[in-house]
Design a protein around this motif. Structure first.
Motif: not given
Lengths: 137, 490
Positions: B251-259, B270-289
């Motif tokens: 899966f790909h992950t994107q941090t929450a625009g709505v937040s 700060v919000r985006t950093a915390i959300e991105a860390l959740a994606g990473v600790l959850g094992g995402t294969q790709s990420l957009h911040t």
């Protein structure tokens, strides 16, 4: 006449923007505050919004815009309404940069609601705009 | 899920004309982003040409405007598509845009078999949440089937569908609904392809997912963990997959625009950093911040760079990627994961019953009966009420509002000049092409669309090569497929 809660409000999405979370939340907020709310659904044009406003004989038109097309489409809705002899004020809500707000007002938009506006502010602004319109006409 | 290979830092970009976006792509590659992700403008997302009356004011605004193969050629000019991977966020017109992409790459010397990347192509969530639909659901699903069959046969490096919970969550669902609706849609695509006669292990390894990373940290991590468990179990037990690659949920992950908030927008970093860390600790294969200014406008170059730097801090400074599934075994995260899974299974059972034992049929009926749309709107309104009552704190919105009057942030302004430039470009292409060839291929496309057994991809690639416009191609198919009209519920 003071704007009664029984005022009829048309809430619409104009243009190609499919983001309908905000518009539905606002529709429910206004409905819960006692307004009669008509929601147009997606993909309306300025002409279809204006035609619906006339057919439904509404007191106010609310537009939800998140795609960035507001500077083109919101003034077009105002123009279409006035061309049909409809004086209903237009309120715009959505992703509107601060520097666009005055320009929208200059183009005939009565009020602008930006992200994070709480429910009571939405209701208060709509009531105020209705009161101002009633005082004018 | 990391130890050896980091996630792909895939930043979504697109605005103005193809030239403008090509420049942004090259900037992303220069600053260390390692995959491209294309955002299309609203007319393109709805299969309209830039000169369609409905496109007025929307050309190049939320993404890049693509009308013909000529725009696609400009978009990827000077980029080696065999060496990078390309993601395209496109759904209703996914098949014709994909056809233009293939035609463009092959013209530039990269064969289709070497192309790697992802087509979003997830039409079900369009009716449920994102609402950029054109054709009715069943006709649209035929195009999804055609792209899955085509890539299974000819494009071994391509991900045919990116099954997307992101938009479902942005539209207002809860985390459990995002999980359940997304995986149910995934099962629907699996059943669609199996119905077309494809063996499960021939296409399942090329399905991928796209989830939201919202602000409730542990709940999000539990969601990704539950998704992997459910997918592996269902693919093996219900659909009979045997290849390990078929069972693996990527899966790909994107941090929450709505937040993001328009108030005190710097806090969004700060919000985006915390959300991105959740994606990473959850094992995402790709990420957009996301960038800090996106509650107000498309990002500036500077804000987009900070968003990418956020990922780089997580990747290279924190050492969190040195271990796979670092929260496995945590009593809290394990319990949340079980609970997510339980709630998702309840929703699958409802859809399975609705479809008479078929998730494919259940998902389509759920759309036709407004079941998904109603649930999402209810959840969105619930959250709104909680924020209004102050039961959910949003910093800068319902608490800690000192500093909200500072509106000094510089925003990206897109002028109407882009629209004018794009209209001129389309005029030139229409004038220079062989019109007889365009007419012929469009007539053939309409005829093939009328025969549900035919795979439309070869004809779509021909139409793209003849410089037929997206609007013309969609029009030819639409003459057979008709249009979807949503009955709105509030």
């Amino acid at each position: 006449m003071s704007a009664s809660s029984a005022s009829r409000v048309l809430i619409g999405k104009v243009g190609l923007d499919g983001h309908d979370r905000g518009v539905k939340v606002v529709a429910r907020i206004l409905r819960d505050a006692g307004f009669e709310v008509i929601y147009t659904g997606l993909f309306q044009t300025p002409a279809t919004i204006a035609a619906a406003a006339v057919d439904e004989d509404v007191d106010l038109v609310g537009l939800s815009m998140l795609s960035g097309a507001h500077m083109t489409l919101a003034p077009a809705v105002v123009a279409e309404l006035r061309a049909r002899g409809c004086n209903a004020p237009v309120v715009v809500g959505g992703i509107i940069p601060a520097q666009h707000i005055q320009r929208l007002k200059d183009a005939g938009v009565a009020a602008v609601l930006t992200p994070g506006a709480p429910a009571d502010q939405v209701v208060a602004v709509v009531r105020q705009v209705l009161d101002d319109a009633a005082a004018l006409h | 899920m990391y130890r050896s290979k980091l996630w792909t830092m895939r930043m979504f970009a697109g605005f103005g004309t193809a030239d403008d976006t090509n420049w942004r792509f090259k900037e992303i590659i220069k600053s260390g982003g390692d995959g491209l992700s294309t955002a299309f403008d609203m007319p393109t997302l709805l299969g309209l040409d830039s000169d369609d009356p409905m496109s007025l004011g929307e050309v190049g605004r939320c993404g890049v405007a693509i009308d013909t193969l000529a725009d696609m050629e400009d978009l990827y000019a000077g980029i080696d598509l065999g060496a990078t991977t390309t993601s395209m966020t496109i759904n209703s017109p996914a098949a014709p845009i994909f056809a233009m992409f293939i035609a463009q790459a092959e013209k530039a010397g990269t064969t289709r078999a070497r192309l790697g990347g992802t087509l979003q192509n997830d039409i079900l969530k369009e009716y449920q949440a994102q609402k950029e639909f054109v054709f009715p659901p069943r006709q649209s699903m035929r195009l999804v089937r055609d792209t899955i069959s085509f890539t299974a046969a000819e494009m071994p490096r391509w991900h045919s569908v990116s099954i997307s919970g992101y938009h479902i969550r942005e539209a207002g669902s809860t985390a459990a609904e995002e999980l359940a609706f997304t995986l149910a849609n995934g099962f629907a695509y699996v059943e669609l392809a199996m119905k077309a006669g494809l063996p499960i292990d021939s296409f399942a390894p090329r399905l991928s997912f796209f989830f939201n990373a919202h602000i409730d940290f542990f709940e999000e991590i539990a969601k990704y963990r539950a998704a992997r468990r459910i997918w592996a179990r269902w693919l093996r037990e219900r659909y009979g997959a045997q290849l390990e690659r078929s069972l693996q949920l990527r899966f790909h992950t994107q941090t929450a625009g709505v937040s993001l908030t328009a108030q005190q927008p710097e806090v969004n970093i700060v919000r985006t950093a915390i959300e991105a860390l959740a994606g990473v600790l959850g094992g995402t294969q790709s990420l957009h911040t996301n960038s800090m200014d996106e509650a107000m406008a498309l990002p500036t170059e500077k804000s987009a760079r900070i968003a990418l730097r956020t990922q780089q801090v997580i990747a290279y400074e924190t050492n969190v990627a040195h271990v796979a599934d670092p929260l496995g075994g945590s009593y809290f995260v394990e319990a949340l994961t079980d609970e997510m899974e339980r709630q998702a299974e309840e929703l699958f059972a409802h859809l399975d019953a609705l479809g008479g034992g078929s998730l494919l049929e259940g998902c389509i009926r759920g759309i036709e009966e407004n079941w998904f749309q109603g649930r999402i709107a209810d959840s969105a309104f619930d959250l709104e009420r909680k924020i209004n009552r102050g039961d959910r704190v949003v910093v800068g919105v319902n608490r800690f509002t000192e500093g909200n009057d500072d509106s000094s942030m510089e925003l990206l302004e897109i002028t109407n000049e882009d629209e004018a430039r794009q209209l001129k470009r389309l005029d030139v292409v229409r004038h220079d092409r062989n019109q007889a060839a365009v007419d012929e291929v469009l007539a053939r496309l309409a005829a093939e669309a009328a025969d549900p057994e035919v795979n439309l991809m070869p004809c779509l690639i021909e139409a793209a090569g003849a410089y037929a416009s997206l609007g013309e191609i969609m029009g030819a198919m639409g003459s057979v497929f008709g249009r979807h009209v949503e009955v709105p519920v509030i």
